[in-house]
Design a protein around this motif. Sequence first.
Motif, PDB file in Angstrom:
ATOM      1  N   LEU A  16       5.999  -5.158  -3.941  1.00 45.04           N
ATOM      2  CA  LEU A  16       5.902  -3.876  -4.641  1.00 45.04           C
ATOM      3  C   LEU A  16       6.850  -2.829  -4.077  1.00 45.04           C
ATOM      4  CD1 LEU A  16       2.135  -3.221  -5.487  1.00 45.04           C
ATOM      5  CD2 LEU A  16       4.036  -3.717  -7.033  1.00 45.04           C
ATOM      6  N   ILE A  17       7.146  -2.913  -2.792  1.00 39.79           N
ATOM      7  CA  ILE A  17       8.033  -1.912  -2.205  1.00 39.79           C
ATOM      8  C   ILE A  17       9.423  -1.995  -2.841  1.00 39.79           C
ATOM      9  CG2 ILE A  17       8.854  -3.325  -0.269  1.00 39.79           C
ATOM     10  CD1 ILE A  17       7.975   0.439  -0.196  1.00 39.79           C
ATOM     11  N   PHE A  18       9.820  -3.209  -3.236  1.00 35.65           N
ATOM     12  CA  PHE A  18      11.121  -3.371  -3.890  1.00 35.65           C
ATOM     13  C   PHE A  18      11.075  -2.849  -5.326  1.00 35.65           C
ATOM     14  CE2 PHE A  18      11.248  -6.582  -0.513  1.00 35.65           C
ATOM     15  CZ  PHE A  18      12.446  -6.251   0.093  1.00 35.65           C
ATOM     16  N   ASN A  67       8.068  11.308 -10.204  1.00 36.91           N
ATOM     17  CA  ASN A  67       7.393  10.616  -9.107  1.00 36.91           C
ATOM     18  C   ASN A  67       5.911  10.409  -9.392  1.00 36.91           C
ATOM     19  OD1 ASN A  67       8.835   9.826  -6.511  1.00 36.91           O
ATOM     20  ND2 ASN A  67       9.786  11.802  -6.963  1.00 36.91           N
ATOM     21  N   PHE A  68       5.303  11.350 -10.110  1.00 36.52           N
ATOM     22  CA  PHE A  68       3.897  11.169 -10.467  1.00 36.52           C
ATOM     23  C   PHE A  68       3.748   9.999 -11.428  1.00 36.52           C
ATOM     24  CE2 PHE A  68       0.064  11.933 -12.977  1.00 36.52           C
ATOM     25  CZ  PHE A  68      -0.872  12.090 -11.961  1.00 36.52           C
ATOM     26  N   ILE A  69       4.665   9.878 -12.386  1.00 37.93           N
ATOM     27  CA  ILE A  69       4.646   8.742 -13.300  1.00 37.93           C
ATOM     28  C   ILE A  69       4.863   7.446 -12.523  1.00 37.93           C
ATOM     29  CG2 ILE A  69       5.863   7.637 -15.221  1.00 37.93           C
ATOM     30  CD1 ILE A  69       6.509  10.459 -16.258  1.00 37.93           C
ATOM     31  N   LEU A  70       5.796   7.494 -11.564  1.00 35.04           N
ATOM     32  CA  LEU A  70       6.071   6.321 -10.732  1.00 35.04           C
ATOM     33  C   LEU A  70       4.842   5.932  -9.922  1.00 35.04           C
ATOM     34  CD1 LEU A  70       8.021   4.219  -9.688  1.00 35.04           C
ATOM     35  CD2 LEU A  70       8.953   5.928  -8.101  1.00 35.04           C
ATOM     36  N   PHE A  71       4.126   6.912  -9.400  1.00 31.31           N
ATOM     37  CA  PHE A  71       2.878   6.649  -8.671  1.00 31.31           C
ATOM     38  C   PHE A  71       1.869   5.923  -9.559  1.00 31.31           C
ATOM     39  CE2 PHE A  71      -1.472   8.457  -8.289  1.00 31.31           C
ATOM     40  CZ  PHE A  71      -1.892   7.727  -7.174  1.00 31.31           C
ATOM     41  N   ALA A  72       1.715   6.397 -10.797  1.00 33.85           N
ATOM     42  CA  ALA A  72       0.778   5.775 -11.730  1.00 33.85           C
ATOM     43  C   ALA A  72       1.182   4.334 -12.032  1.00 33.85           C
ATOM     44  CB  ALA A  72       0.705   6.588 -13.024  1.00 33.85           C
ATOM     45  N   VAL A  73       2.476   4.111 -12.222  1.00 38.29           N
ATOM     46  CA  VAL A  73       2.974   2.754 -12.496  1.00 38.29           C
ATOM     47  C   VAL A  73       2.706   1.839 -11.316  1.00 38.29           C
ATOM     48  CG1 VAL A  73       5.074   1.370 -12.852  1.00 38.29           C
ATOM     49  CG2 VAL A  73       4.745   3.502 -14.130  1.00 38.29           C
ATOM     50  N   MET A  74       2.997   2.309 -10.109  1.00 39.77           N
ATOM     51  CA  MET A  74       2.795   1.479  -8.915  1.00 39.77           C
ATOM     52  C   MET A  74       1.315   1.177  -8.698  1.00 39.77           C
ATOM     53  SD  MET A  74       5.856   0.992  -8.116  1.00 39.77           S
ATOM     54  CE  MET A  74       5.420  -0.069  -6.753  1.00 39.77           C
ATOM     55  N   LEU A  75       0.455   2.143  -8.991  1.00 39.51           N
ATOM     56  CA  LEU A  75      -0.983   1.928  -8.839  1.00 39.51           C
ATOM     57  C   LEU A  75      -1.480   0.853  -9.808  1.00 39.51           C
ATOM     58  CD1 LEU A  75      -3.574   2.791  -7.413  1.00 39.51           C
ATOM     59  CD2 LEU A  75      -3.868   4.568  -9.148  1.00 39.51           C
ATOM     60  N   CYS A 110       0.830  -1.211   0.000  1.00 39.15           N
ATOM     61  CA  CYS A 110       0.000   0.000   0.000  1.00 39.15           C
ATOM     62  C   CYS A 110       0.860   1.255   0.000  1.00 39.15           C
ATOM     63  CB  CYS A 110      -0.928  -0.002   1.217  1.00 39.15           C
ATOM     64  SG  CYS A 110      -2.076  -1.397   1.287  1.00 39.15           S
ATOM     65  N   PHE A 111       1.913   1.240   0.797  1.00 38.06           N
ATOM     66  CA  PHE A 111       2.780   2.410   0.882  1.00 38.06           C
ATOM     67  C   PHE A 111       3.664   2.556  -0.344  1.00 38.06           C
ATOM     68  CE2 PHE A 111       1.502   2.372   5.285  1.00 38.06           C
ATOM     69  CZ  PHE A 111       1.485   3.728   5.603  1.00 38.06           C
ATOM     70  N   ALA A 112       3.928   1.448  -1.036  1.00 36.86           N
ATOM     71  CA  ALA A 112       4.714   1.527  -2.269  1.00 36.86           C
ATOM     72  C   ALA A 112       3.997   2.377  -3.312  1.00 36.86           C
ATOM     73  CB  ALA A 112       4.970   0.130  -2.821  1.00 36.86           C
ATOM     74  N   VAL A 113       2.679   2.390  -3.232  1.00 38.14           N
ATOM     75  CA  VAL A 113       1.879   3.226  -4.133  1.00 38.14           C
ATOM     76  C   VAL A 113       1.798   4.657  -3.615  1.00 38.14           C
ATOM     77  CG1 VAL A 113      -0.361   3.532  -5.258  1.00 38.14           C
ATOM     78  CG2 VAL A 113       0.506   1.213  -4.815  1.00 38.14           C
ATOM     79  N   GLY A 114       1.646   4.800  -2.306  1.00 39.88           N
ATOM     80  CA  GLY A 114       1.430   6.124  -1.722  1.00 39.88           C
ATOM     81  C   GLY A 114       2.663   6.996  -1.610  1.00 39.88           C
ATOM     82  N   ILE A 115       3.829   6.405  -1.373  1.00 42.55           N
ATOM     83  CA  ILE A 115       5.049   7.191  -1.145  1.00 42.55           C
ATOM     84  C   ILE A 115       5.390   8.112  -2.317  1.00 42.55           C
ATOM     85  CG2 ILE A 115       7.551   7.065  -0.813  1.00 42.55           C
ATOM     86  CD1 ILE A 115       7.061   4.583   0.937  1.00 42.55           C
ATOM     87  N   PRO A 116       5.394   7.603  -3.563  1.00 42.10           N
ATOM     88  CA  PRO A 116       5.740   8.531  -4.664  1.00 42.10           C
ATOM     89  C   PRO A 116       4.737   9.666  -4.826  1.00 42.10           C
ATOM     90  CG  PRO A 116       5.033   6.396  -5.528  1.00 42.10           C
ATOM     91  CD  PRO A 116       5.241   6.226  -4.057  1.00 42.10           C
TER      92      PRO A 116
END
Length: 270
Positions: A206-208, A186-194, A129-135
Amino acid sequence: MYPYINVFGLQYSTYGICSAVGVLLMGLVVYLLSRKKNISIEDLLIGTVAALAGAFLGAHILYGITNIPYMVNGIQTFVNEQKDIEYLFGVIINGIGGMVFYGGLLGALGVGALYCKFRKISVGDFADCFAVGIPLFHVFGRIGCFLAGCCFGIESEFGFTTTNALVETCNHVNRFPVQLLESGLNFILFAVMLILFSKKVMKNYLIFVYLFLYSIIRFVDEFFRGDIYRGVLFGLSTSQWISLILFIVCIIVFVKYFVDKKKDKFVTRN
Protein backbone atom coordinates in the motif's frame (compact mmCIF):
# COMPACT_ATOMS: atom_id res chain seq x y z
CA MET A 1 -3.33 34.92 7.09
CA TYR A 2 -3.04 33.79 10.67
CA PRO A 3 0.52 32.53 11.22
CA TYR A 4 0.10 32.85 14.99
CA ILE A 5 -2.73 32.77 17.50
CA ASN A 6 -2.69 34.03 21.07
CA VAL A 7 -4.06 31.85 23.86
CA PHE A 8 -3.97 33.17 27.44
CA GLY A 9 -1.27 35.64 26.50
CA LEU A 10 0.94 33.05 24.81
CA GLN A 11 1.63 33.00 21.08
CA TYR A 12 1.41 29.73 19.14
CA SER A 13 2.22 28.88 15.53
CA THR A 14 -0.91 27.88 13.60
CA TYR A 15 1.25 25.67 11.39
CA GLY A 16 2.59 23.93 14.48
CA ILE A 17 -0.91 23.45 15.86
CA CYS A 18 -2.24 22.06 12.57
CA SER A 19 0.75 19.74 12.26
CA ALA A 20 0.26 18.53 15.83
CA VAL A 21 -3.41 17.80 15.14
CA GLY A 22 -2.39 15.95 11.98
CA VAL A 23 0.19 13.86 13.84
CA LEU A 24 -2.30 12.97 16.58
CA LEU A 25 -5.00 11.92 14.10
CA MET A 26 -2.48 10.01 12.02
CA GLY A 27 -1.28 8.27 15.19
CA LEU A 28 -4.83 7.32 16.14
CA VAL A 29 -5.57 5.89 12.68
CA VAL A 30 -2.25 4.00 12.55
CA TYR A 31 -2.87 2.60 16.04
CA LEU A 32 -6.34 1.33 15.14
CA LEU A 33 -5.10 -0.23 11.91
CA SER A 34 -2.00 -1.74 13.53
CA ARG A 35 -4.23 -3.80 15.83
CA LYS A 36 -5.40 -5.67 12.73
CA LYS A 37 -1.78 -6.36 11.82
CA ASN A 38 -0.82 -7.66 15.28
CA ILE A 39 1.85 -4.99 15.71
CA SER A 40 2.68 -4.49 19.38
CA ILE A 41 2.02 -1.09 20.91
CA GLU A 42 5.70 -0.93 21.92
CA ASP A 43 6.91 -1.39 18.35
CA LEU A 44 4.30 1.03 17.09
CA LEU A 45 5.30 3.79 19.52
CA ILE A 46 9.06 3.40 19.13
CA GLY A 47 8.79 2.92 15.38
CA THR A 48 6.62 6.02 15.06
CA VAL A 49 9.00 8.15 17.12
CA ALA A 50 11.92 6.89 15.04
CA ALA A 51 10.02 7.65 11.81
CA LEU A 52 9.13 11.16 13.03
CA ALA A 53 12.79 11.79 13.85
CA GLY A 54 13.69 10.63 10.35
CA ALA A 55 11.00 12.91 8.93
CA PHE A 56 12.35 15.91 10.83
CA LEU A 57 15.92 15.35 9.66
CA GLY A 58 14.94 14.45 6.10
CA ALA A 59 12.72 17.51 5.72
CA HIS A 60 15.51 19.86 6.82
CA ILE A 61 18.19 18.09 4.79
CA LEU A 62 16.23 18.31 1.54
CA TYR A 63 15.41 21.96 2.26
CA GLY A 64 19.12 22.57 2.75
CA ILE A 65 19.94 20.84 -0.55
CA THR A 66 17.55 23.15 -2.41
CA ASN A 67 19.30 26.11 -0.75
CA ILE A 68 22.90 25.13 -1.51
CA PRO A 69 23.46 28.09 -3.91
CA TYR A 70 22.14 30.50 -1.26
CA MET A 71 24.42 29.06 1.44
CA VAL A 72 27.46 29.03 -0.89
CA ASN A 73 26.90 32.69 -1.73
CA GLY A 74 26.45 33.47 1.95
CA ILE A 75 29.71 31.73 2.89
CA GLN A 76 31.55 33.55 0.10
CA THR A 77 30.20 36.88 1.37
CA PHE A 78 31.24 35.91 4.91
CA VAL A 79 34.81 35.24 3.76
CA ASN A 80 35.22 38.06 1.22
CA GLU A 81 33.60 40.80 3.30
CA GLN A 82 34.83 39.48 6.66
CA LYS A 83 31.37 39.37 8.17
CA ASP A 84 30.94 38.41 11.83
CA ILE A 85 30.10 34.88 12.92
CA GLU A 86 26.48 35.84 13.53
CA TYR A 87 26.07 36.49 9.82
CA LEU A 88 27.38 33.02 8.95
CA PHE A 89 25.17 31.46 11.59
CA GLY A 90 22.16 33.28 10.12
CA VAL A 91 22.98 32.05 6.60
CA ILE A 92 23.15 28.43 7.78
CA ILE A 93 19.97 28.68 9.84
CA ASN A 94 18.06 30.23 6.95
CA GLY A 95 19.51 27.67 4.56
CA ILE A 96 18.40 24.60 6.51
CA GLY A 97 15.67 26.12 8.68
CA GLY A 98 12.72 25.22 6.48
CA MET A 99 11.25 21.82 5.74
CA VAL A 100 10.30 20.00 2.55
CA PHE A 101 7.54 17.38 2.74
CA TYR A 102 9.21 14.94 0.39
CA GLY A 103 12.39 15.02 2.45
CA GLY A 104 10.37 14.30 5.58
CA LEU A 105 8.42 11.52 3.86
CA LEU A 106 11.51 9.76 2.53
CA GLY A 107 13.33 10.22 5.83
CA ALA A 108 10.42 8.73 7.77
CA LEU A 109 10.09 5.75 5.42
CA GLY A 110 13.82 5.06 5.51
CA VAL A 111 14.15 5.18 9.30
CA GLY A 112 10.87 3.27 9.76
CA ALA A 113 12.09 0.49 7.47
CA LEU A 114 15.39 0.28 9.34
CA TYR A 115 13.54 -0.03 12.65
CA CYS A 116 11.37 -2.84 11.26
CA LYS A 117 14.46 -4.68 10.02
CA PHE A 118 16.14 -4.23 13.39
CA ARG A 119 13.09 -5.53 15.27
CA LYS A 120 12.45 -8.23 12.65
CA ILE A 121 8.85 -7.21 12.10
CA SER A 122 7.05 -6.97 8.77
CA VAL A 123 7.99 -3.80 6.92
CA GLY A 124 4.91 -4.30 4.72
CA ASP A 125 2.48 -4.50 7.63
CA PHE A 126 4.02 -1.45 9.29
CA ALA A 127 4.08 0.55 6.06
CA ASP A 128 0.46 -0.37 5.18
CA CYS A 129 -0.77 1.37 8.30
CA PHE A 130 1.23 4.50 7.61
CA ALA A 131 0.17 4.53 3.96
CA VAL A 132 -3.31 5.30 5.28
CA GLY A 133 -2.23 7.71 8.00
CA ILE A 134 0.28 9.89 6.13
CA PRO A 135 -2.21 11.61 3.78
CA LEU A 136 -4.44 12.38 6.79
CA PHE A 137 -1.53 14.16 8.45
CA HIS A 138 -0.86 16.01 5.21
CA VAL A 139 -4.45 17.30 5.13
CA PHE A 140 -3.81 19.33 8.27
CA GLY A 141 -0.21 20.15 7.39
CA ARG A 142 -1.31 21.94 4.23
CA ILE A 143 -4.03 23.80 6.12
CA GLY A 144 -1.24 24.99 8.40
CA CYS A 145 0.74 26.10 5.34
CA PHE A 146 -2.26 28.10 4.15
CA LEU A 147 -2.71 29.82 7.50
CA ALA A 148 1.01 30.58 7.78
CA GLY A 149 1.26 31.83 4.21
CA CYS A 150 4.00 29.45 3.10
CA CYS A 151 4.00 27.08 0.08
CA PHE A 152 1.75 29.68 -1.55
CA GLY A 153 0.19 29.59 -4.99
CA ILE A 154 0.66 31.51 -8.21
CA GLU A 155 -0.89 34.90 -8.83
CA SER A 156 -4.52 34.35 -9.77
CA GLU A 157 -7.85 36.14 -9.97
CA PHE A 158 -9.29 33.23 -8.02
CA GLY A 159 -7.87 33.00 -4.54
CA PHE A 160 -6.92 35.11 -1.54
CA THR A 161 -4.92 38.24 -0.87
CA THR A 162 -2.92 38.10 2.33
CA THR A 163 -1.34 40.85 4.40
CA ASN A 164 0.52 39.16 7.26
CA ALA A 165 1.89 35.89 5.88
CA LEU A 166 5.24 34.66 7.22
CA VAL A 167 6.75 34.79 3.72
CA GLU A 168 6.69 38.44 2.65
CA THR A 169 6.44 37.72 -1.10
CA CYS A 170 3.10 36.02 -0.45
CA ASN A 171 1.58 39.27 0.82
CA HIS A 172 -0.48 41.87 -1.08
CA VAL A 173 -0.95 39.60 -4.11
CA ASN A 174 -4.06 37.59 -4.93
CA ARG A 175 -2.89 33.99 -5.03
CA PHE A 176 -4.39 30.62 -5.91
CA PRO A 177 -4.96 28.57 -2.69
CA VAL A 178 -2.84 25.62 -3.79
CA GLN A 179 -2.34 24.58 -0.16
CA LEU A 180 -6.08 24.01 0.28
CA LEU A 181 -6.27 22.19 -3.05
CA GLU A 182 -3.59 19.76 -1.95
CA SER A 183 -5.23 19.42 1.45
CA GLY A 184 -8.50 18.38 -0.19
CA LEU A 185 -6.77 15.96 -2.56
CA ASN A 186 -4.94 14.41 0.38
CA PHE A 187 -8.24 13.85 2.15
CA ILE A 188 -9.54 12.00 -0.91
CA LEU A 189 -6.28 10.04 -1.00
CA PHE A 190 -6.74 9.14 2.68
CA ALA A 191 -10.24 7.81 1.95
CA VAL A 192 -8.95 5.76 -0.99
CA MET A 193 -6.10 4.27 1.05
CA LEU A 194 -8.47 3.42 3.91
CA ILE A 195 -10.79 1.58 1.51
CA LEU A 196 -7.89 -0.34 -0.03
CA PHE A 197 -6.61 -1.27 3.43
CA SER A 198 -10.07 -2.46 4.54
CA LYS A 199 -10.47 -4.59 1.41
CA LYS A 200 -6.90 -5.92 1.69
CA VAL A 201 -6.04 -4.71 -1.80
CA MET A 202 -2.27 -4.62 -2.52
CA LYS A 203 -1.53 -5.93 0.95
CA ASN A 204 2.02 -5.06 2.07
CA TYR A 205 2.36 -2.81 -0.98
CA LEU A 206 0.00 0.00 0.00
CA ILE A 207 2.86 2.40 0.63
CA PHE A 208 3.73 2.17 -3.07
CA VAL A 209 0.10 2.85 -4.00
CA TYR A 210 0.23 5.95 -1.81
CA LEU A 211 3.54 7.11 -3.29
CA PHE A 212 2.24 6.49 -6.83
CA LEU A 213 -0.96 8.49 -6.33
CA TYR A 214 0.66 11.27 -4.32
CA SER A 215 3.46 11.69 -6.87
CA ILE A 216 0.79 12.47 -9.48
CA ILE A 217 -0.96 14.94 -7.17
CA ARG A 218 2.28 16.67 -6.26
CA PHE A 219 3.62 16.84 -9.81
CA VAL A 220 0.45 18.58 -11.00
CA ASP A 221 -0.09 20.98 -8.12
CA GLU A 222 3.54 22.16 -8.32
CA PHE A 223 2.52 24.02 -11.47
CA PHE A 224 0.24 26.13 -9.26
CA ARG A 225 2.95 26.98 -6.73
CA GLY A 226 4.26 30.54 -6.65
CA ASP A 227 7.20 30.20 -4.25
CA ILE A 228 10.19 30.15 -6.61
CA TYR A 229 12.80 29.39 -3.91
CA ARG A 230 12.04 25.64 -4.02
CA GLY A 231 14.71 24.88 -6.60
CA VAL A 232 14.12 24.47 -10.34
CA LEU A 233 16.00 22.28 -12.85
CA PHE A 234 15.10 22.16 -16.56
CA GLY A 235 11.78 23.83 -15.87
CA LEU A 236 10.69 21.40 -13.15
CA SER A 237 10.85 21.92 -9.39
CA THR A 238 12.77 19.67 -7.00
CA SER A 239 9.51 18.07 -5.87
CA GLN A 240 8.46 17.39 -9.46
CA TRP A 241 11.71 15.56 -10.16
CA ILE A 242 11.23 13.52 -6.99
CA SER A 243 7.63 12.83 -8.06
CA LEU A 244 8.84 11.54 -11.43
CA ILE A 245 11.39 9.25 -9.81
CA LEU A 246 8.85 7.88 -7.32
CA PHE A 247 6.30 7.39 -10.12
CA ILE A 248 8.79 5.32 -12.15
CA VAL A 249 9.90 3.31 -9.10
CA CYS A 250 6.28 2.51 -8.23
CA ILE A 251 5.53 1.41 -11.80
CA ILE A 252 8.48 -1.01 -11.62
CA VAL A 253 7.30 -2.33 -8.25
CA PHE A 254 3.73 -2.80 -9.54
CA VAL A 255 4.94 -4.69 -12.64
CA LYS A 256 7.02 -7.01 -10.46
CA TYR A 257 4.12 -7.45 -8.02
CA PHE A 258 1.63 -8.51 -10.68
CA VAL A 259 4.15 -10.69 -12.52
CA ASP A 260 5.00 -12.53 -9.28
CA LYS A 261 1.31 -12.84 -8.45
CA LYS A 262 0.60 -14.35 -11.86
CA LYS A 263 3.48 -16.82 -11.43
CA ASP A 264 2.14 -17.85 -8.01
CA LYS A 265 -1.30 -18.55 -9.49
CA PHE A 266 0.26 -20.60 -12.30
CA VAL A 267 2.32 -22.68 -9.84
CA THR A 268 -0.72 -23.21 -7.58
CA ARG A 269 -2.87 -24.47 -10.47
CA ASN A 270 -0.21 -26.94 -11.51
